[in-house]
Design an enzyme around this catalytic site. Structure first.
Site, short mmCIF file in Angstrom:
data_model
loop_
_atom_site.label_atom_id
_atom_site.label_comp_id
_atom_site.label_asym_id
_atom_site.label_seq_id
_atom_site.Cartn_x
_atom_site.Cartn_y
_atom_site.Cartn_z
CG ASP A 1 -1.78 1.17 1.40
OD1 ASP A 1 -2.32 1.64 0.38
OD2 ASP A 1 -1.95 1.64 2.53
CG ASP B 1 -2.13 7.20 0.59
OD1 ASP B 1 -1.12 7.79 0.14
OD2 ASP B 1 -3.21 7.13 -0.01
#
Length: 175
Positions: free
Chosen positions: A7, A9
């Site tokens: 991922d 963020d």
């Protein structure tokens, strides 16, 4: 070769710090990461300010200004030597973030090919052996091994392998 999806963020990019910076500046407050332990920012600020939080995310520069998580560049480069590495970001939640996230990756992670970037909504669709993510909702739907990257909002979450930083990611995958 095993595949790792990562991922962006709160795993590669420090979105919480940018959110706090903008919020504290605009509202003359002193919220800290410690204030968020076990909570999302939306749970800490008054509901009449939620529109401002959303506006930060939809701004032209929010995602381009994020700081890089310490050691992530070096560790991801090392992981690529032993694993297929893909960046999987739930950009569908903020469609205005696509170009910003791409430019951010291009600037900070030029060794990651655009062919290795996946913009999606539900990460349950990913076919990989591992997913490193800060959001337990994404990990619950993922069929491989979910690894929870520590972030203030997930401090109380249990049931997943957890890493606190990129040095722990490195130890988990490379010994």
């Amino acid at each position: 070769m095993k595949r790792i999806c990562v991922d962006m963020d709160e795993v590669m990019a420090d979105a919480v710090a940018e959110h706090l910076l903008r919020y504290n500046r605009d509202y003359d407050e002193q919220l800290t990461v410690a204030d968020l332990e076990g909570k999302w920012l939306w749970q800490v600020v008054s509901s009449d300010r939620h529109n401002a939080l959303e506006a930060y995310l939809r701004s032209e520069d929010f995602f381009e200004n994020l700081d890089v998580m310490p050691d992530s560049q070096r560790v991801l480069r090392r992981l690529q030597q032993s694993y297929e590495v893909f960046i999987a970001t739930a950009a569908m939640e903020i469609p205005t973030s696509f170009a910003q996230k791409y430019r951010w990756l291009e600037r900070h992670f030029p060794f990651i090919s655009p062919a290795q970037i996946v913009y999606c909504g539900d990460k349950g669709i990913l076919r990989a052996d591992y997913l490193i993510d800060d959001n337990p909702r994404q990990l619950r739907r993922f069929e491989g091994t979910g690894i929870l990257y520590s972030s203030p909002h997930n401090a109380m979450v249990e049931g997943f392998e957890r890493v606190k930083n990129w040095l722990e990611v490195e130890r988990f995958f490379l010994g």
